[in-house]
Design a protein around this motif. Sequence first.
Motif, PDB file in Angstrom:
ATOM      1  N   CYS A   1       1.958 -19.096 -29.847  1.00 51.35           N
ATOM      2  CA  CYS A   1       0.911 -18.391 -30.747  1.00 51.35           C
ATOM      3  C   CYS A   1       0.599 -16.865 -30.214  1.00 51.35           C
ATOM      4  O   CYS A   1       0.198 -16.552 -29.552  1.00 51.35           O
ATOM      5  CB  CYS A   1      -0.181 -19.161 -30.930  1.00 51.35           C
ATOM      6  N   ARG A   2       1.255 -16.069 -31.271  1.00 48.55           N
ATOM      7  CA  ARG A   2       0.777 -14.334 -30.932  1.00 48.55           C
ATOM      8  C   ARG A   2       0.541 -13.899 -32.165  1.00 48.55           C
ATOM      9  O   ARG A   2       0.902 -13.941 -33.340  1.00 48.55           O
ATOM     10  CB  ARG A   2       1.937 -14.067 -30.292  1.00 48.55           C
TER      11      ARG A   2
ATOM     12  N   LYS B   1       9.859 -21.638 -29.332  1.00 45.30           N
ATOM     13  CA  LYS B   1       8.935 -22.190 -28.228  1.00 45.30           C
ATOM     14  C   LYS B   1       8.207 -21.090 -27.416  1.00 45.30           C
ATOM     15  O   LYS B   1       7.061 -21.332 -26.688  1.00 45.30           O
ATOM     16  CB  LYS B   1       9.648 -23.389 -27.325  1.00 45.30           C
ATOM     17  N   TYR B   2       9.264 -20.111 -26.899  1.00 44.80           N
ATOM     18  CA  TYR B   2       8.691 -18.948 -26.232  1.00 44.80           C
ATOM     19  C   TYR B   2       9.144 -17.449 -27.070  1.00 44.80           C
ATOM     20  O   TYR B   2      10.388 -17.431 -27.047  1.00 44.80           O
ATOM     21  CB  TYR B   2       9.163 -18.880 -24.796  1.00 44.80           C
ATOM     22  N   PHE B   3       8.127 -16.710 -27.208  1.00 48.13           N
ATOM     23  CA  PHE B   3       8.765 -15.331 -27.801  1.00 48.13           C
ATOM     24  C   PHE B   3       7.555 -14.275 -27.469  1.00 48.13           C
ATOM     25  O   PHE B   3       6.595 -14.828 -26.985  1.00 48.13           O
ATOM     26  CB  PHE B   3       8.856 -15.645 -29.352  1.00 48.13           C
ATOM     27  N   GLN B   4       7.981 -13.098 -27.434  1.00 52.64           N
ATOM     28  CA  GLN B   4       7.274 -11.919 -27.107  1.00 52.64           C
ATOM     29  C   GLN B   4       7.530 -10.774 -28.195  1.00 52.64           C
ATOM     30  O   GLN B   4       8.550 -10.887 -28.994  1.00 52.64           O
ATOM     31  CB  GLN B   4       7.492 -11.390 -25.782  1.00 52.64           C
ATOM     32  N   LEU B   5       6.310 -10.162 -28.483  1.00 56.27           N
ATOM     33  CA  LEU B   5       6.377  -9.213 -29.481  1.00 56.27           C
ATOM     34  C   LEU B   5       6.325  -7.586 -28.663  1.00 56.27           C
ATOM     35  O   LEU B   5       5.681  -7.668 -27.731  1.00 56.27           O
ATOM     36  CB  LEU B   5       5.285  -9.041 -30.402  1.00 56.27           C
ATOM     37  N   SER B   6       7.055  -6.747 -29.037  1.00 60.07           N
ATOM     38  CA  SER B   6       7.259  -5.363 -28.411  1.00 60.07           C
ATOM     39  C   SER B   6       5.958  -4.653 -28.708  1.00 60.07           C
ATOM     40  O   SER B   6       5.413  -4.718 -29.824  1.00 60.07           O
ATOM     41  CB  SER B   6       8.478  -4.832 -29.019  1.00 60.07           C
ATOM     42  N   PRO B   7       5.557  -3.863 -27.889  1.00 60.68           N
ATOM     43  CA  PRO B   7       4.450  -3.081 -27.807  1.00 60.68           C
ATOM     44  C   PRO B   7       4.410  -2.065 -29.193  1.00 60.68           C
ATOM     45  O   PRO B   7       3.353  -1.794 -29.921  1.00 60.68           O
ATOM     46  CB  PRO B   7       4.461  -2.090 -26.411  1.00 60.68           C
ATOM     47  N   CYS B   8       5.572  -1.624 -29.453  1.00 59.53           N
ATOM     48  CA  CYS B   8       5.597  -0.696 -30.729  1.00 59.53           C
ATOM     49  C   CYS B   8       5.367  -1.456 -32.045  1.00 59.53           C
ATOM     50  O   CYS B   8       5.382  -1.093 -33.075  1.00 59.53           O
ATOM     51  CB  CYS B   8       7.021  -0.243 -30.801  1.00 59.53           C
TER      52      CYS B   8
ATOM     53  N   SER C   1      13.000 -14.009 -28.378  1.00 65.22           N
ATOM     54  CA  SER C   1      12.878 -15.399 -28.015  1.00 65.22           C
ATOM     55  C   SER C   1      14.018 -15.818 -26.817  1.00 65.22           C
ATOM     56  O   SER C   1      14.933 -15.248 -26.965  1.00 65.22           O
ATOM     57  CB  SER C   1      12.726 -16.246 -29.246  1.00 65.22           C
ATOM     58  N   ILE C   2      13.584 -16.655 -26.317  1.00 63.47           N
ATOM     59  CA  ILE C   2      14.401 -17.538 -25.431  1.00 63.47           C
ATOM     60  C   ILE C   2      15.347 -18.530 -26.053  1.00 63.47           C
ATOM     61  O   ILE C   2      14.797 -19.033 -26.662  1.00 63.47           O
ATOM     62  CB  ILE C   2      13.656 -18.233 -24.097  1.00 63.47           C
TER      63      ILE C   2
ATOM     64  N   HIS D   1      17.435 -13.734 -28.068  1.00 66.15           N
ATOM     65  CA  HIS D   1      17.521 -13.504 -29.470  1.00 66.15           C
ATOM     66  C   HIS D   1      16.551 -12.326 -29.775  1.00 66.15           C
ATOM     67  O   HIS D   1      15.223 -12.364 -29.405  1.00 66.15           O
ATOM     68  CB  HIS D   1      17.175 -14.551 -30.118  1.00 66.15           C
ATOM     69  N   LEU D   2      17.070 -11.488 -30.305  1.00 60.68           N
ATOM     70  CA  LEU D   2      15.973 -10.235 -30.639  1.00 60.68           C
ATOM     71  C   LEU D   2      16.089 -10.235 -32.392  1.00 60.68           C
ATOM     72  O   LEU D   2      17.044 -10.124 -32.991  1.00 60.68           O
ATOM     73  CB  LEU D   2      16.989  -8.909 -30.334  1.00 60.68           C
TER      74      LEU D   2
END
Length: 229
Positions: free
Chosen positions: A43-44, A84-91, A97-98, A105-106
Motif C-alpha cells: 500500500c503506497r 504484491k510488491y511495488f515501488q513508486l519513483s521519486p519523480c 513491480s516484481i 515490470h515498469l
Amino acid sequence: FHPKSTVGIVAGLKGLVSIFAMDGKENKKIHNILYEKFFINSCRLTIDGDELIIGGSIRDFHTYNLMTGYKQRTRLPREISNLKYFQLSPCGKYMCSIGKFGEIHLMHTATKELLCTMKQEYQSTSLQFSMDSNEIYSHSDDNEVTIFDVRTQRVKHRFIDDGCVNGTTLAISPNGNFLATGSRQGFVNLYNCQDVLASKHPKPIKAISNLTTEITDLKFNHTSELLAM
C-alpha cells in the motif's frame, strides 16, 4: 505517511486500510476503508499524496483518492499476475513491480500502463528507484544485485553483495549517496553508491551483523543519517 500533511495510513492482510491524524499523542483514526476478500500485501501513496495504490496477490488492484474519496478497482495488464510488491519513483512518473522468474515490470503511475518488462538472472526480492528515478536497483534470492537503466530499459550493471547468500531487501538513502542491502541470514551491508556502480565486487563501507534473523526491511531517515533495520 502522507508527504504533505500529518496523516498516517496503515493497511493489513485482512483488507482493512485505516487513516490516522498523526499528532504524536492521540493519533485519532479518521477513516476506515474495507476491501472484502482482498488480502493487502502493499500500500503506497503517490508522490503528490493524492492517491493511494493498494496491491495484493491477485490480478486486480485498488486505488483510493484521498481528496475526493473515489475508489476504483482496476485489472492489471495481462503480463502482470499480481501487485504484491511495488515501488513508486521519486519523480512520481513510474512504478515498478516484481514479477515471476526474475521479471521486473515498469508501469506508468498515472495510467497504470505497462511500459516494459525487464529481466534479471535470479528472482527479485526487493526493488528501489535511484533518487533521480533513472535506475532501478533489484536484489535477488541469490547474492546478486542488478541495476536497470529506466531510459534504455536494459541492465546497466550487476554486482555481488559481499558475504550475502540470499538477498531479501535493499534501500537507497535520500541524498543518493548510500545503498543498504539485507539478507536472509541477518546481515546488512552499507555501500557507497559510486562504489557499486564501478565494480562487480564492491566492498561495503560498513557491515552490520547485530541481527540474527532475516532482514525484511531497511529504511533511511530523511537526512540519510540513520538506518533502521
